[in-house]
Design a protein around this motif. Structure first.
Motif, PDB file in Angstrom:
ATOM      1  N   SER A 133      87.405 117.105 -50.403  1.00  0.00           N
ATOM      2  CA  SER A 133      87.888 118.410 -50.825  1.00  0.00           C
ATOM      3  C   SER A 133      86.686 119.339 -51.000  1.00  0.00           C
ATOM      4  O   SER A 133      85.715 118.981 -51.676  1.00  0.00           O
ATOM      5  N   ILE A 134      86.772 120.507 -50.378  1.00  0.00           N
ATOM      6  CA  ILE A 134      85.672 121.478 -50.439  1.00  0.00           C
ATOM      7  C   ILE A 134      86.216 122.807 -50.946  1.00  0.00           C
ATOM      8  O   ILE A 134      87.182 123.338 -50.394  1.00  0.00           O
ATOM      9  N   HIS A 135      85.598 123.339 -52.001  1.00  0.00           N
ATOM     10  CA  HIS A 135      85.981 124.633 -52.558  1.00  0.00           C
ATOM     11  C   HIS A 135      84.794 125.590 -52.438  1.00  0.00           C
ATOM     12  O   HIS A 135      83.707 125.305 -52.945  1.00  0.00           O
ATOM     13  N   CYS A 136      85.026 126.692 -51.769  1.00  0.00           N
ATOM     14  CA  CYS A 136      83.975 127.694 -51.575  1.00  0.00           C
ATOM     15  C   CYS A 136      84.255 129.002 -52.298  1.00  0.00           C
ATOM     16  O   CYS A 136      83.351 129.817 -52.463  1.00  0.00           O
ATOM     17  N   PHE A 137      85.514 129.222 -52.694  1.00  0.00           N
ATOM     18  CA  PHE A 137      85.838 130.433 -53.447  1.00  0.00           C
ATOM     19  C   PHE A 137      85.529 130.190 -54.918  1.00  0.00           C
ATOM     20  O   PHE A 137      86.119 129.324 -55.553  1.00  0.00           O
ATOM     21  N   GLY A 138      84.578 130.965 -55.434  1.00  0.00           N
ATOM     22  CA  GLY A 138      84.013 130.667 -56.743  1.00  0.00           C
ATOM     23  C   GLY A 138      82.766 129.818 -56.532  1.00  0.00           C
ATOM     24  O   GLY A 138      82.120 129.882 -55.488  1.00  0.00           O
ATOM     25  N   ILE A 163      79.768 125.936 -42.707  1.00  0.00           N
ATOM     26  CA  ILE A 163      81.128 126.265 -43.159  1.00  0.00           C
ATOM     27  C   ILE A 163      81.405 127.738 -42.912  1.00  0.00           C
ATOM     28  O   ILE A 163      82.481 128.114 -42.443  1.00  0.00           O
ATOM     29  N   GLY A 164      80.425 128.571 -43.208  1.00  0.00           N
ATOM     30  CA  GLY A 164      80.589 130.011 -43.036  1.00  0.00           C
ATOM     31  C   GLY A 164      80.709 130.457 -41.587  1.00  0.00           C
ATOM     32  O   GLY A 164      81.155 131.577 -41.323  1.00  0.00           O
ATOM     33  N   GLN A 165      80.349 129.587 -40.643  1.00  0.00           N
ATOM     34  CA  GLN A 165      80.443 129.941 -39.219  1.00  0.00           C
ATOM     35  C   GLN A 165      81.832 129.687 -38.656  1.00  0.00           C
ATOM     36  O   GLN A 165      82.112 130.011 -37.501  1.00  0.00           O
ATOM     37  N   ASN A 166      82.717 129.076 -39.455  1.00  0.00           N
ATOM     38  CA  ASN A 166      84.108 128.875 -39.048  1.00  0.00           C
ATOM     39  C   ASN A 166      84.266 128.170 -37.701  1.00  0.00           C
ATOM     40  O   ASN A 166      85.044 128.596 -36.838  1.00  0.00           O
ATOM     41  N   GLY A 167      83.503 127.097 -37.516  1.00  0.00           N
ATOM     42  CA  GLY A 167      83.660 126.282 -36.310  1.00  0.00           C
ATOM     43  C   GLY A 167      82.936 126.795 -35.088  1.00  0.00           C
ATOM     44  O   GLY A 167      83.051 126.217 -34.003  1.00  0.00           O
ATOM     45  N   THR A 168      82.168 127.862 -35.230  1.00  0.00           N
ATOM     46  CA  THR A 168      81.421 128.420 -34.098  1.00  0.00           C
ATOM     47  C   THR A 168      80.106 127.662 -33.906  1.00  0.00           C
ATOM     48  O   THR A 168      79.396 127.413 -34.883  1.00  0.00           O
ATOM     49  N   PRO A 169      79.755 127.283 -32.672  1.00  0.00           N
ATOM     50  CA  PRO A 169      78.460 126.621 -32.434  1.00  0.00           C
ATOM     51  C   PRO A 169      77.298 127.503 -32.871  1.00  0.00           C
ATOM     52  O   PRO A 169      77.355 128.733 -32.751  1.00  0.00           O
ATOM     53  N   ALA A 205      79.520 109.032 -43.182  1.00  0.00           N
ATOM     54  CA  ALA A 205      79.788 108.107 -44.285  1.00  0.00           C
ATOM     55  C   ALA A 205      81.028 108.519 -45.066  1.00  0.00           C
ATOM     56  O   ALA A 205      81.798 107.672 -45.526  1.00  0.00           O
ATOM     57  N   LEU A 206      81.239 109.820 -45.176  1.00  0.00           N
ATOM     58  CA  LEU A 206      82.397 110.315 -45.914  1.00  0.00           C
ATOM     59  C   LEU A 206      83.674 110.195 -45.092  1.00  0.00           C
ATOM     60  O   LEU A 206      84.758 109.973 -45.637  1.00  0.00           O
ATOM     61  N   ASP A 207      83.567 110.361 -43.789  1.00  0.00           N
ATOM     62  CA  ASP A 207      84.744 110.344 -42.918  1.00  0.00           C
ATOM     63  C   ASP A 207      84.403 109.608 -41.622  1.00  0.00           C
ATOM     64  O   ASP A 207      84.162 110.232 -40.583  1.00  0.00           O
ATOM     65  N   PRO A 208      84.396 108.272 -41.657  1.00  0.00           N
ATOM     66  CA  PRO A 208      83.963 107.476 -40.490  1.00  0.00           C
ATOM     67  C   PRO A 208      84.759 107.760 -39.219  1.00  0.00           C
ATOM     68  O   PRO A 208      84.224 107.664 -38.113  1.00  0.00           O
ATOM     69  N   ARG A 209      86.035 108.106 -39.348  1.00  0.00           N
ATOM     70  CA  ARG A 209      86.858 108.357 -38.162  1.00  0.00           C
ATOM     71  C   ARG A 209      86.743 109.803 -37.667  1.00  0.00           C
ATOM     72  O   ARG A 209      87.369 110.157 -36.660  1.00  0.00           O
ATOM     73  N   CYS A 210      86.003 110.614 -38.378  1.00  0.00           N
ATOM     74  CA  CYS A 210      85.788 112.016 -38.000  1.00  0.00           C
ATOM     75  C   CYS A 210      87.113 112.776 -37.845  1.00  0.00           C
ATOM     76  O   CYS A 210      87.268 113.630 -36.966  1.00  0.00           O
ATOM     77  N   GLU A 211      88.075 112.460 -38.710  1.00  0.00           N
ATOM     78  CA  GLU A 211      89.380 113.112 -38.656  1.00  0.00           C
ATOM     79  C   GLU A 211      89.427 114.367 -39.513  1.00  0.00           C
ATOM     80  O   GLU A 211      90.212 115.285 -39.234  1.00  0.00           O
ATOM     81  N   ARG A 212      88.624 114.411 -40.571  1.00  0.00           N
ATOM     82  CA  ARG A 212      88.679 115.533 -41.516  1.00  0.00           C
ATOM     83  C   ARG A 212      87.530 116.513 -41.342  1.00  0.00           C
ATOM     84  O   ARG A 212      87.716 117.713 -41.432  1.00  0.00           O
ATOM     85  N   ILE A 213      86.343 115.969 -41.128  1.00  0.00           N
ATOM     86  CA  ILE A 213      85.180 116.841 -40.997  1.00  0.00           C
ATOM     87  C   ILE A 213      84.122 116.152 -40.131  1.00  0.00           C
ATOM     88  O   ILE A 213      83.874 114.965 -40.277  1.00  0.00           O
ATOM     89  N   ILE A 227      91.352 120.788 -46.099  1.00  0.00           N
ATOM     90  CA  ILE A 227      90.099 120.241 -46.641  1.00  0.00           C
ATOM     91  C   ILE A 227      89.303 121.320 -47.376  1.00  0.00           C
ATOM     92  O   ILE A 227      88.829 121.112 -48.485  1.00  0.00           O
ATOM     93  N   CYS A 228      89.164 122.476 -46.763  1.00  0.00           N
ATOM     94  CA  CYS A 228      88.304 123.537 -47.307  1.00  0.00           C
ATOM     95  C   CYS A 228      89.108 124.825 -47.499  1.00  0.00           C
ATOM     96  O   CYS A 228      89.771 125.299 -46.564  1.00  0.00           O
TER      97      CYS A 228
END
Length: 338
Positions: A133-138, A163-169, A205-213, A227-228
């Motif tokens: 879980s990622i919180h960026c507001f506040g 995170i601030g790039q919104n998925g842009t390379p 390590a946090l998401d071995p299957r790379c499904e969330r991040i 997630i975010c």
């Protein structure tokens, strides 16, 4: 979250129901002016929370709360009353909150925040293993089921920047500029590569299957929905240029994600730019949602959205104008003058 409202005065019930309608996660399961009838119904179908008055005939709110708790031990009790003198006695029922009439929207909002937290503690299922879980507001907050070690402060800064790039390379030059003040000597480039490697290792390590991040080879951060808060907020903003009846509910849920300035207190220049962009999108979505409500005759819902917008930006001229128009239409002179 299912809630019940109990008050012997019907106008008070309707007013509270209207105020709670701006919170999409609160579903009104029932309202009742007769305490004994409410007790009978609630015992058969326990809600998650109950808002109730104290000063009621035949069965006062305190006694009613105790009886409800006997039959529904996990119900969350919130008192709403015009009589402050009941406060001390009311705590025999261990309520979550004690609200005074007339109920101010800001005070109710504080109560709802506490209610959500209490509900999470009581009713939500245990989080899935390695949940993220990622919180960026506040203030920035990242939580997960496994132990998380940043390694260096730049690993954390890299995650925030991506995170601030919104998925842009992002190119190597951009990362050097953002994290290393534009330096591009051999040692700095090596440090950048190590920072990227450490972030990839942490996320794996946090998401071995790379499904969330996950971090792609093009230095783009792919984050799944849910997630975010910032990613979900901006995804809705990008995909919904116009607010209509079809996406109004999602718009209200998106606005509820905004619980503070983006990455408050981090101090990065690029974070300030993203914060202004998010604030502008909040204003656009809020005004669009208010307009949608007005077009469908939902004036109270529109007023709630506009009031929330003005809490964020007190200088939003369009929001003030719409509220003035609403006051004129309802011939509410005191509200118009205020």
């Amino acid at each position: 979250m299912n809630v019940w409202l109990i008050d012997d005065e019907q106008p008070c019930l309707e007013e509270l129901a209207w105020q709670l309608s701006q919170y999409p996660d609160l579903e009104l399961e029932g309202m009742e002016t007769r305490p004994l009838k409410a007790l009978e119904t609630i015992a058969l179908h326990p809600p998650d929370a109950v808002f109730l008055d104290i000063d009621m005939p035949k069965l006062d709110g305190l006694e009613l709360a105790l009886r409800i708790q006997e039959r529904c031990p996990r119900v969350i009790v919130i008192f709403v009353t015009a009589h402050a003198q009941y406060a001390l006695e009311a705590y025999k029922a261990h309520p979550l909150d004690f609200l005074l009439k007339p109920l101010k929207q800001t005070r109710l909002q504080e109560c709802v925040v506490h209610l959500r937290r209490q509900y999470d503690l009581l009713y939500r299922k245990a989080p899935e293993k390695r949940a993220i879980s990622i919180h960026c507001f506040g203030a920035f907050e990242m939580s997960c089921e496994t132990e998380m070690k940043w390694g260096t402060r730049r690993v954390r800064a890299l995650l925030l920047y991506l995170i601030g790039q919104n998925g842009t390379p992002v190119s190597r030059a951009e990362l050097l500029d953002a994290l290393f003040d534009g330096r591009n000597d051999k040692n700095t480039i090596h440090n950048l590569h190590m920072t990227i490697y450490r972030l990839k290792s942490l996320l794996a390590a946090l998401d071995p299957r790379c499904e969330r991040i996950r971090l792609t080879e093009e230095n783009a951060l792919a984050i799944a929905s849910g997630i975010c808060d910032y990613t979900d907020f901006m995804r809705f903003a990008r995909e919904n240029a116009v607010i209509t009846e079809e996406n109004a509910k999602s718009a209200a849920q998106t606005l509820s994600l905004y619980r503070g300035v983006y990455l408050s207190g981090e101090g990065y220049d690029w974070a300030s730019e993203r914060a202004l962009e998010a604030e502008a999108e909040y204003e656009r979505i809020a005004l669009g949602l208010a307009g949608c409500h007005l077009a469908s005759g939902r004036t109270r819902e529109a007023e709630n959205v506009l009031t929330g917008l003005l809490c964020l930006n007190a200088f939003c001229e369009e929001a003030h104008t719409l509220l003035l128009d609403l006051a004129l239409e309802s011939r509410n002179r005191s509200t118009y003058l205020a």
